[in-house]
Design a protein around this motif. Structure first.
Motif, PDB file in Angstrom:
ATOM      1  N   CYS A  46     -58.899  13.800 114.234  1.00  0.00           N
ATOM      2  CA  CYS A  46     -59.350  15.184 114.351  1.00  0.00           C
ATOM      3  C   CYS A  46     -60.371  15.616 113.303  1.00  0.00           C
ATOM      4  CB  CYS A  46     -58.143  16.101 114.324  1.00  0.00           C
ATOM      5  SG  CYS A  46     -56.910  15.654 115.566  1.00  0.00           S
ATOM      6  N   GLY A  47     -60.710  14.708 112.447  1.00  0.00           N
ATOM      7  CA  GLY A  47     -61.694  15.057 111.434  1.00  0.00           C
ATOM      8  C   GLY A  47     -61.262  16.203 110.541  1.00  0.00           C
ATOM      9  N   VAL A  48     -60.035  16.156 110.117  1.00  0.00           N
ATOM     10  CA  VAL A  48     -59.540  17.233 109.268  1.00  0.00           C
ATOM     11  C   VAL A  48     -59.120  16.721 107.890  1.00  0.00           C
ATOM     12  CG1 VAL A  48     -58.733  18.525 111.249  1.00  0.00           C
ATOM     13  CG2 VAL A  48     -57.185  16.960 110.074  1.00  0.00           C
ATOM     14  N   ASP A  49     -58.961  17.650 106.997  1.00  0.00           N
ATOM     15  CA  ASP A  49     -58.574  17.317 105.639  1.00  0.00           C
ATOM     16  C   ASP A  49     -57.072  17.382 105.463  1.00  0.00           C
ATOM     17  OD1 ASP A  49     -60.398  16.456 103.991  1.00  0.00           O
ATOM     18  OD2 ASP A  49     -60.890  18.370 103.098  1.00  0.00           O
ATOM     19  N   ILE A  50     -56.578  16.446 104.719  1.00  0.00           N
ATOM     20  CA  ILE A  50     -55.144  16.443 104.462  1.00  0.00           C
ATOM     21  C   ILE A  50     -54.852  16.031 103.030  1.00  0.00           C
ATOM     22  CG2 ILE A  50     -52.951  15.401 105.071  1.00  0.00           C
ATOM     23  CD1 ILE A  50     -54.032  14.898 107.840  1.00  0.00           C
TER      24      ILE A  50
ATOM     25  N   ASP B  49     -39.135  15.190  97.261  1.00  0.00           N
ATOM     26  CA  ASP B  49     -40.023  16.335  97.402  1.00  0.00           C
ATOM     27  C   ASP B  49     -41.308  15.951  98.093  1.00  0.00           C
ATOM     28  OD1 ASP B  49     -39.124  18.670  96.716  1.00  0.00           O
ATOM     29  OD2 ASP B  49     -39.792  18.634  94.656  1.00  0.00           O
ATOM     30  N   ILE B  50     -41.741  16.828  98.954  1.00  0.00           N
ATOM     31  CA  ILE B  50     -43.002  16.564  99.629  1.00  0.00           C
ATOM     32  C   ILE B  50     -43.798  17.848  99.779  1.00  0.00           C
ATOM     33  CG2 ILE B  50     -44.096  15.797 101.752  1.00  0.00           C
ATOM     34  CD1 ILE B  50     -41.697  14.058 102.289  1.00  0.00           C
ATOM     35  N   ALA B  51     -45.052  17.752  99.507  1.00  0.00           N
ATOM     36  CA  ALA B  51     -45.929  18.905  99.693  1.00  0.00           C
ATOM     37  C   ALA B  51     -47.112  18.385 100.481  1.00  0.00           C
ATOM     38  CB  ALA B  51     -46.393  19.438  98.349  1.00  0.00           C
ATOM     39  N   MET B  52     -47.546  19.161 101.427  1.00  0.00           N
ATOM     40  CA  MET B  52     -48.660  18.686 102.243  1.00  0.00           C
ATOM     41  C   MET B  52     -49.457  19.845 102.809  1.00  0.00           C
ATOM     42  SD  MET B  52     -48.412  16.200 105.565  1.00  0.00           S
ATOM     43  CE  MET B  52     -46.799  16.832 105.980  1.00  0.00           C
ATOM     44  N   ILE B  53     -50.736  19.677 102.850  1.00  0.00           N
ATOM     45  CA  ILE B  53     -51.591  20.705 103.421  1.00  0.00           C
ATOM     46  C   ILE B  53     -52.551  20.036 104.380  1.00  0.00           C
ATOM     47  CG2 ILE B  53     -53.308  22.454 102.984  1.00  0.00           C
ATOM     48  CD1 ILE B  53     -52.154  22.906 100.304  1.00  0.00           C
ATOM     49  N   VAL B  54     -52.682  20.622 105.533  1.00  0.00           N
ATOM     50  CA  VAL B  54     -53.580  20.069 106.549  1.00  0.00           C
ATOM     51  C   VAL B  54     -54.548  21.155 107.009  1.00  0.00           C
ATOM     52  CG1 VAL B  54     -53.733  19.081 108.851  1.00  0.00           C
ATOM     53  CG2 VAL B  54     -51.783  18.532 107.386  1.00  0.00           C
TER      54      VAL B  54
END
Lengths: 219, 219
Positions: A46-50, B49-54
């Motif tokens: 999807c061409g997204v940032d993660i 622990d997990i942190a994630m941003i998409v």
DNA sequence: GATACTATTTATAAGCG
DNA sequence: TCGCTTATAAATAGTAT
């Protein structure tokens, strides 16, 4: 003909804390890899940032970040105006936001993500903290008792940040930043005197994106 | 007998940027959900622990964060000597750290992760920032010219943080913080005049934790 | 901690409402 | 945009190295 199969095959499991430590270790290892792979795929498809951080059971941390940071920072710094968000209704948006608590949280998250990615790039935040920390020390004696009550406030806030960092020193962290092919490059090295293992997956990738980029410019 | 099957079933796809936009949207939606679910499971299964941003293709951001911090922070702050790193060599570790650039990055990541999770809980950090910001204003006039040179340093550092936040206002972010069952609560709302869509998956998860809380106390 | 090897469980690409 | 269904691609639990 013997119906003895080599293995039981995959068994269904409940999603709850795994008790047996050795088992947990294996599961963590496998699932972390799978999670990173999924993230990588999503990013590519999807061409997204993660950006993602996972703390292992052993107090180490694994991080995954898709490419973007580079290009993002680049645009950010070079100030190339981004396409999507027509700066038109921006101010209204800002006003509206003040009442939306959720938005604040979102902002915080975004802000933190930014820092996070920024650090990865140049360790700016750490520098900031050090600066703060140093300044702090210089004050305590000279001013504290004068009248700068406000100062205490500020100092307190800063101390919290500083301490959070200081307290975590004993957490040896493993950071692995990768993009696809995700397992491409892999470097391993020993660091420290506690048998700390440092692993780094690094595959500079093709990023797309420019979020905060214009944010800086517009406000 | 017609061999016509109802569907083609799942087809194999190449992991590369999806061209058709409508298709991409669907894939993003599904895979993001899957990714968050996996993260949630990993977090639960291994107690980590997990942190994630998409960031979505539409410049919106989805974030996921699992609670676990608590257990980590708890051990950390309550001083219960974590199994692996005997607090004995802590100082050495700190010293060693200064020379390990990678460690610095890791620390930064950890610190930020902490903040991130902290915010989710009670917006403490935001409060901090506001406090700092306010204090700042009070000073500017009275002290600035006196002799508190150090103060400038601190202020500068703080301003950076504050600005980072302010500058990101135009980024409408979608935050979905969930723990299992992950898709429990789901609220959707329209915000602003840019057709911005705000989605919030909120499963007030059973977080446990109060980071800065004891940090304050102990230090 | 990370891998290799299967049998199964899951995740999902397509298609339709 | 979502939700639901189906057939098939992937992920991975249990074990052993």
């Amino acid at each position: 003909m013997v119906n003895k199969k080599p293995t039981m095959g995959r068994q269904k499991i409940k999603i709850e804390k795994i008790a047996k430590k050795s088992h947990l270790q294996v599961t963590f290892s496998k699932r972390r890899a799978g999670l990173f792979k999924k993230a990588s795929e999503l990013s590519t498809l999807c061409g997204v940032d993660i950006a993602m951080i996972v703390f292992s059971p052993a107090q180490k941390a694994f991080s995954f970040g898709h490419p973007s940071v580079d290009s993002m920072m680049h645009r950010f710094l070079t100030g190339s105006p981004p396409p999507p968000p027509p700066s038109s209704g921006l101010h209204q948006l800002i006003e509206t936001r003040r009442d939306a608590n959720v938005h604040e949280q979102n902002m915080q998250l975004a802000q933190i993500l930014n820092q996070l990615e920024a650090e990865k790039k140049n360790g700016e935040v750490l520098d900031q903290m050090r600066k703060v920390n140093r300044s702090q020390c210089c004050w305590e004696a000279p001013i504290e008792e004068l009248e700068l009550h406000e100062l205490e406030q500020l100092r307190g806030a800063l101390e919290e940040l500083k301490k959070t960092v200081a307290k975590q020193v004993n957490n040896i962290l493993i950071q692995s930043t990768s993009s696809l092919p995700f397992l491409a490059v892999n470097g391993v090295g020993e660091v420290g005197n506690l048998g700390t293992k440092l692993e780094i997956d690094n595959a500079s990738a093709a990023l797309h994106f420019n979020n905060f980029a214009y944010a800086q410019k517009i406000c």
